[in-house]
Scaffold this active site. Structure first.
Site, PDB file in Angstrom:
ATOM      1  CE  LYS A   1      21.884 -28.411 -19.790  1.00 45.22           C
ATOM      2  NZ  LYS A   1      20.620 -28.162 -20.200  1.00 45.22           N
TER       3      LYS A   1
ATOM      4  CD  GLU B   1      24.629 -14.618 -11.807  1.00 47.01           C
ATOM      5  OE1 GLU B   1      25.431 -15.763 -12.568  1.00 47.01           O
ATOM      6  OE2 GLU B   1      23.960 -13.921 -11.875  1.00 47.01           O
TER       7      GLU B   1
ATOM      8  N   GLY C   1      17.726 -26.666 -16.832  1.00 49.85           N
ATOM      9  CA  GLY C   1      18.298 -26.451 -15.689  1.00 49.85           C
ATOM     10  C   GLY C   1      17.431 -26.540 -14.606  1.00 49.85           C
ATOM     11  NE  ARG C   2      12.324 -24.164 -17.379  1.00 45.56           N
ATOM     12  CZ  ARG C   2      13.045 -23.693 -18.375  1.00 45.56           C
ATOM     13  NH1 ARG C   2      14.347 -23.376 -17.994  1.00 45.56           N
ATOM     14  NH2 ARG C   2      12.790 -23.732 -19.622  1.00 45.56           N
TER      15      ARG C   2
ATOM     16  CD  GLU D   1      14.896 -20.341 -16.260  1.00 46.28           C
ATOM     17  OE1 GLU D   1      15.749 -19.244 -15.975  1.00 46.28           O
ATOM     18  OE2 GLU D   1      15.408 -21.337 -16.195  1.00 46.28           O
TER      19      GLU D   1
ATOM     20  CG  HIS E   1      -0.405 -12.717  11.133  1.00 49.76           C
ATOM     21  ND1 HIS E   1      -1.407 -12.595  11.910  1.00 49.76           N
ATOM     22  CD2 HIS E   1      -0.317 -14.086  11.170  1.00 49.76           C
ATOM     23  CE1 HIS E   1      -1.891 -13.646  12.416  1.00 49.76           C
ATOM     24  NE2 HIS E   1      -1.394 -14.708  12.271  1.00 49.76           N
TER      25      HIS E   1
ATOM     26  CE  LYS F   1      22.218 -16.392 -18.250  1.00 54.26           C
ATOM     27  NZ  LYS F   1      22.434 -17.747 -18.492  1.00 54.26           N
TER      28      LYS F   1
HETATM   29  O1  F6P Z   1      20.082 -17.932 -16.388  1.00 56.05           O
HETATM   30  C1  F6P Z   1      19.126 -18.963 -16.276  1.00 56.05           C
HETATM   31  C2  F6P Z   1      19.847 -20.319 -16.289  1.00 56.05           C
HETATM   32  O2  F6P Z   1      20.388 -20.810 -17.426  1.00 56.05           O
HETATM   33  C3  F6P Z   1      18.808 -21.371 -15.597  1.00 56.05           C
HETATM   34  O3  F6P Z   1      18.126 -21.692 -16.582  1.00 56.05           O
HETATM   35  C4  F6P Z   1      19.770 -22.284 -14.994  1.00 56.05           C
HETATM   36  O4  F6P Z   1      18.885 -23.045 -13.967  1.00 56.05           O
HETATM   37  C5  F6P Z   1      20.587 -21.316 -14.316  1.00 56.05           C
HETATM   38  O5  F6P Z   1      20.898 -20.504 -15.192  1.00 56.05           O
HETATM   39  C6  F6P Z   1      22.001 -21.846 -14.028  1.00 56.05           C
HETATM   40  O6  F6P Z   1      22.664 -22.347 -14.969  1.00 56.05           O
HETATM   41  P1  F6P Z   1      23.912 -23.515 -14.864  1.00 56.05           P
HETATM   42  O7  F6P Z   1      23.530 -24.445 -14.319  1.00 56.05           O
HETATM   43  O8  F6P Z   1      24.631 -23.673 -16.267  1.00 56.05           O
HETATM   44  O9  F6P Z   1      24.901 -22.563 -14.155  1.00 56.05           O
END
Ligand code: F6P
Length: 543
Positions: free
Chosen positions: A204, A210, A265-266, A351, A382, A509
């Site tokens: 987003k 990452e 995002g979620r 979250e 198990h 972060k």
């Molecule tokens: O760090 C949390 C977060 O902002 C989530 O809410 C989101 O889903 C994820 O990182 C990824 O964010 P982006 O889609 O901006 O890479």
């Protein structure tokens, strides 16, 4: 407003004092109609909450809480496009993303004018990839798709792609890469053919460390293998609310699919973030997924609280957390295809509602989201179920199963379902000392029996709900995800917090960014805390 000082909250407190010592065994013995009263069904989903430690009086009292907090008005505000995510000054309109076409009411702008064309572009793109018409830089058709994203840009589509793999395109491979650890991307790259691979960069913000590092590494790999930076345009697409950043990265404007700041995002799996999933299952199945979610939206908007699945599910959680004192909630799918559902729910719930400050900026006077965790139920039996049965902790559980299997093998599905139903029954009813004694007596001496007896008693009274789906098709899955989304919304409204921001993840972060240069620079490390300095010193010795 402090909900704990409301009349509704106090009435539930008073009810709990007399009600909570009652064992589930007694509740079932005294009310033969319990299952009929305490279960709901909707669109091929049975929600049996008769094994929760409550009765219809409890539920009626809990419903009063929804009136106290003005749930109906909050719901109308969300569906009306108001900026209910106040700390980020944003609307919360993921519900618009599954709308089939009707105009969507929004105070400021016509969201469907953006949603529908984007969905059509996604479908056209997905169809071309599925048909082998999307060609790579060397003219070979794309046959592998790699979604690079993390959190909401990974968990939802990955969870659904695995759940629906029985209907996925047989000749296309779709992978999900999220982890900074190169142990995920590097082995995958070794198996890929750059000429036929498409990377979808799902972010987003298009700044997430990452995702950007994985995307950059994938880009370098592609250019090195195909020998020309121009290849990027044919092998990368972006799913983002920041199209200009994607273009700067080298992605062709025509391969950028937008989402918007009003999609959290979620909650973004219904947006362009779902493109890898759409490519895998096809636009038609994807439309059915949206339709299932839309039907759940309508159910949520229009059904009285007592019969409203998300509301009842939320109220059960409030009861367990705020009145019975549960600090955790286990999610136990008895269905291999729902392997990633617990991880998806962890982000969705924790979250959203893992907060201790209310929307008014004041500390909450009550607990908020429990710790959500889980694992495939049959495997968990198990492993950790021992603690659920005899660990003495209150662990409410969500059992989830589908009646029909997408991969039928003789005898498997019956045994799987029998285990699912057996576990919730054993957790609820346990085994009394008398029952254990009568089972053991006759087979051993009195002394041995006395020694063994305490180990053979199961307290029971462990509350659970069972969500039984007729089958795991796109429509039912769409409804299932929307069910939990609205549960989160209702709980956020009752807890008085903003379910749609996530400031808590920002600190980590920022700290990571300050430590990164110190990994290689010992001078910079000196400014850090003593523990981090020690960890870095060891790292520099061994890296
Ligand atoms: O760090 C949390 C977060 O902002 C989530 O809410 C989101 O889903 C994820 O990182 C990824 O964010 P982006 O889609 O901006 O890479």
């Amino acid at each position: 407003m402090n909900i704990t000082s409301s009349a509704a909250w106090k009435a539930i407190e008073a009810h709990r004092k007399s009600f909570s010592p009652v064992h589930l065994r007694q509740l079932f013995a005294s009310d033969p109609d319990r299952v009929a009263t305490l279960s709901l069904s909707f669109d091929g989903i049975l929600f049996d909450f008769s094994k929760q430690r409550l009765d219809s009086t409890t539920l009626a009292l809990l419903v009063e809480l929804t009136k106290e907090v003005g749930l109906a008005e909050s719901t109308a505000r969300m569906f009306g496009g108001e900026k209910i995510n106040v700390s980020e000054d944003r609307s919360v309109l993921h519900v618009a993303l599954r709308r089939s076409g009707a105009p969507f009411p929004s105070a400021d702008f016509d969201v469907m004018a953006e949603v529908l064309p984007t969905r059509q572009r996604m479908a056209a793109f997905a169809d071309r990839v599925r048909a082998g018409e999307a060609l790579g830089f060397t003219g070979m058709p794309i046959r592998t798709v790699v979604n690079i994203g993390i959190g909401g840009s990974d968990l939802g589509p990955k969870m659904l792609a695995y759940a629906l793999r029985s209907i996925s395109h047989p000749a296309l491979a779709v992978h999900y890469v999220s982890n900074l650890d190169s142990a995920q991307l590097a082995p995958l790259l070794q198996t890929l053919d750059p000429r036929t691979t498409l990377f979808l960069v799902a972010s987003k913000t298009f700044t997430t460390q990452e995702t950007m590092l994985n995307a950059q590494t994938a880009r370098n790999w592609l250019v090195a293998n195909l020998g020309d930076a121009a290849a990027v345009a044919r092998h990368f697409a972006a799913l983002t609310a920041k199209p200009e950043r994607a273009v700067d990265f080298g992605i062709d404007e025509g391969s950028v699919f937008p989402l918007w700041d009003w999609v959290g995002g979620r909650f973004s799996l219904w947006s362009a973030v779902g493109l890898a999933l759409m490519i895998a299952i096809g636009p038609q199945a994807y439309a059915e997924l949206l339709a299932g979610a839309e039907r759940m939206d309508e159910h949520f908007r229009s059904t009285p609280c007592e019969r409203n699945l998300p509301v009842v599910m939320a109220l059960i959680g409030i009861w367990n957390t705020n009145f019975l004192g549960a600090t955790t909630n286990a999610v136990l799918p008895y269905n291999e295809s729902l392997r990633y559902f617990p991880s998806f729910l962890q982000q969705l719930e924790m979250e959203s509602n893992g907060k201790s400050v209310g929307i008014d900026g004041q500390p909450l006077a009550h607990a908020s989201n429990p710790i959500v965790w889980g694992e495939l139920g049959n495997n968990g039996q198990h492993a950790f179920f021992q603690l659920l049965h005899q660990g003495g902790r209150l662990v409410p559980c969500d059992f989830i199963a589908a009646v029909r299997s997408d991969y039928p093998l003789p005898g498997h599905q019956e045994a799987l379902l029998a285990n699912c139903f057996a576990q919730s029954a054993a957790l609820a009813f346990g085994k009394t000392e008398d029952e254990a004694r009568s089972e053991l007596s006759g087979s051993m001496s009195a002394a041995k029996l006395a020694e063994l007896l305490p180990h053979k008693v199961f307290a029971g009274n462990q509350p659970s709900s069972t969500l039984l789906l007729s089958r795991l098709d796109p429509q039912t899955l769409g409804a299932l995800v929307a069910l939990y989304e609205h549960k989160v919304f209702v709980q956020g409204a009752i807890w008085g917090l903003n379910s749609f921001d996530q400031w808590g993840v920002e600190l980590g972060k920022a700290v990571a960014n300050s430590i990164l240069p110190a990994v290689s620079d010992a001078q910079l490390a000196k400014k850090l805390d003593a523990s981090t300095q020690g960890l870095l010193a060891f790292t520099r010795q061994h890296i």
